[in-house]
Design an enzyme around this catalytic site. Sequence first.
Site, PDB file in Angstrom:
ATOM      1  CB  SER A  15      -0.869   0.013   1.258  1.00 34.98           C
ATOM      2  OG  SER A  15      -1.306   1.339   1.517  1.00 34.98           O
ATOM      3  CG  HIS A  38      -3.895  -1.805  -1.390  1.00 30.87           C
ATOM      4  ND1 HIS A  38      -4.990  -2.628  -1.570  1.00 30.87           N
ATOM      5  CD2 HIS A  38      -4.229  -0.959  -0.380  1.00 30.87           C
ATOM      6  CE1 HIS A  38      -5.936  -2.302  -0.707  1.00 30.87           C
ATOM      7  NE2 HIS A  38      -5.506  -1.286   0.036  1.00 30.87           N
ATOM      8  CG  ASP A  40      -5.139   2.236   1.041  1.00 34.26           C
ATOM      9  OD1 ASP A  40      -5.992   1.340   1.118  1.00 34.26           O
ATOM     10  OD2 ASP A  40      -3.924   2.054   1.286  1.00 34.26           O
ATOM     11  CG  MET A  42      -8.685   6.724   2.639  1.00 33.11           C
ATOM     12  SD  MET A  42      -7.719   6.899   4.145  1.00 33.11           S
ATOM     13  CE  MET A  42      -6.892   5.320   4.193  1.00 33.11           C
ATOM     14  CG  HIS A  71      -9.115  -0.387   0.002  1.00 30.12           C
ATOM     15  ND1 HIS A  71      -8.462  -0.469   1.220  1.00 30.12           N
ATOM     16  CD2 HIS A  71     -10.438  -0.548   0.291  1.00 30.12           C
ATOM     17  CE1 HIS A  71      -9.338  -0.668   2.183  1.00 30.12           C
ATOM     18  NE2 HIS A  71     -10.556  -0.712   1.651  1.00 30.12           N
ATOM     19  CG  MET A  73     -11.363   2.584   2.527  1.00 29.54           C
ATOM     20  SD  MET A  73      -9.806   2.649   3.440  1.00 29.54           S
ATOM     21  CE  MET A  73      -8.667   2.785   2.088  1.00 29.54           C
ATOM     22  CG  MET A 142     -11.188  -3.392   5.613  1.00 26.92           C
ATOM     23  SD  MET A 142      -9.703  -2.904   4.707  1.00 26.92           S
ATOM     24  CE  MET A 142      -8.818  -1.906   5.910  1.00 26.92           C
ATOM     25  N   GLY A 147      -9.027   3.546   7.318  1.00 31.68           N
ATOM     26  CA  GLY A 147      -8.800   4.975   7.497  1.00 31.68           C
ATOM     27  C   GLY A 147      -7.343   5.363   7.652  1.00 31.68           C
ATOM     28  CG  PHE A 148      -5.864   6.653  10.167  1.00 36.46           C
ATOM     29  CD1 PHE A 148      -5.353   7.915   9.858  1.00 36.46           C
ATOM     30  CD2 PHE A 148      -7.172   6.551  10.618  1.00 36.46           C
ATOM     31  CE1 PHE A 148      -6.133   9.055  10.008  1.00 36.46           C
ATOM     32  CE2 PHE A 148      -7.960   7.689  10.772  1.00 36.46           C
ATOM     33  CZ  PHE A 148      -7.443   8.945  10.461  1.00 36.46           C
ATOM     34  CG  ASP A 180      -5.777  -3.108   3.428  1.00 39.09           C
ATOM     35  OD1 ASP A 180      -4.676  -2.820   3.926  1.00 39.09           O
ATOM     36  OD2 ASP A 180      -6.475  -2.293   2.787  1.00 39.09           O
ATOM     37  N   GLY A 182      -2.191  -3.930   9.072  1.00 42.13           N
ATOM     38  CA  GLY A 182      -1.338  -4.547  10.084  1.00 42.13           C
ATOM     39  C   GLY A 182      -0.642  -5.814   9.634  1.00 42.13           C
ATOM     40  N   GLY A 202       1.509  -2.015   4.020  1.00 42.47           N
ATOM     41  CA  GLY A 202       1.963  -0.639   3.852  1.00 42.47           C
ATOM     42  C   GLY A 202       3.229  -0.391   4.640  1.00 42.47           C
TER      43      GLY A 202
HETATM   44  O1  LIG Z   1      -6.708   0.406   3.750  1.00 44.88           O
HETATM   45  C1  LIG Z   1      -5.826   0.784   4.478  1.00 44.88           C
HETATM   46  C2  LIG Z   1      -6.161   1.617   5.674  1.00 44.88           C
HETATM   47  O2  LIG Z   1      -7.512   1.843   5.705  1.00 44.88           O
HETATM   48  C3  LIG Z   1      -4.377   0.488   4.145  1.00 44.88           C
HETATM   49  O3  LIG Z   1      -4.338  -0.273   2.954  1.00 44.88           O
HETATM   50  C4  LIG Z   1      -3.649  -0.250   5.246  1.00 44.88           C
HETATM   51  O4  LIG Z   1      -3.798   0.328   6.461  1.00 44.88           O
HETATM   52  C5  LIG Z   1      -2.185  -0.471   4.896  1.00 44.88           C
HETATM   53  O5  LIG Z   1      -1.313   0.007   5.834  1.00 44.88           O
HETATM   54  P1  LIG Z   1      -0.583  -0.892   6.976  1.00 44.88           P
HETATM   55  O6  LIG Z   1       0.011  -2.099   6.303  1.00 44.88           O
HETATM   56  O7  LIG Z   1       0.428   0.051   7.526  1.00 44.88           O
HETATM   57  O8  LIG Z   1      -1.650  -1.283   7.962  1.00 44.88           O
HETATM   58 CO   LIG Z   2      -6.308  -0.508   1.835  1.00 39.10          CO
END
Ligand SMILES: O=C(CO)[C@H](O)[C@H](O)COP(=O)(O)O
Ligand SMILES: [Co+2]
Length: 227
Positions: A15, A38, A40, A42, A71, A73, A142, A147-148, A180, A182, A202
């Site tokens: 990401s 990927h 994102d 938002m 993706h 959102m 998810m 969001g983050f 997706d 963590g 990410g």
């Molecule tokens: O959709 C996402 C957040 O909404 C991102 O794709 C996701 O958080 C990727 O970041 P990390 O791998 O740091 O969690």
């Molecule tokens: Co994502």
Amino acid sequence: MTTPATAPAAAIHPSILNCDIAHLAEELARIEGADGVHVDVMDNHFVPNLSWGLPVVEAVVAHTSLPVDAHLMIEDPDRWGPAYAEAGCQIVTAHSEALVAPVRLARELHRLGAGAGIALRPSTPLEAVEDVLGEFDLLLIMTVEPGFGGQAFIESMLPKIERARRLVGRRGLELRIQVDGGISAGTIERAAQAGAEVFVAGSAVYGAQDALAAIEQLRALARAHAH
Ligand SMILES: O=C(CO)[C@H](O)[C@H](O)COP(=O)(O)O
Ligand SMILES: [Co+2]
């Protein structure tokens, strides 16, 4: 889009959410060797954060050789989704919670030559999309609240991934399961064991000194525990 028969058993999609966006082309070059990018999107309505929209996604498509996975959102993905297929994304994933007519969107994305994905927030049960899964190419589960980037993997999503894997097998669906949020060297094995096949990462990739080495490590760990 890549068919499940030819797609790798453990695909890593970095990401770019937390990459250095001022150096987008260089940041994309760092991950050549991954299985996809990927992106994102938002809108600060569906999620409490604002990232980017179509112009940035078009720039990503223009500056990578990798398949782009969008993706969304955002609110009203029924309206905005097709433009991401027209922009050249290989797969466009919309959130089930925001979709009004999922089947119609999936068919429109296919007509435009893209794959169709449907995403679930952590609190949305698998049952919410069970009836429409046959129309989709990808189910995004998810593993953080959307969001983050940089959040901790929600372990309690593992049984949901396992149930999704069993459902795909039972129904003989041509559907890949993406996770997706963590995903890291510390969590990817459990997600793979549970049945995920496409892993968004990410921080674990862009936070590493050597992004390619991080991708290779994640892929090896996922493959070793693949279904
Ligand atoms: O959709 C996402 C957040 O909404 C991102 O794709 C996701 O958080 C990727 O970041 P990390 O791998 O740091 O969690
Ligand atoms: Co994502």
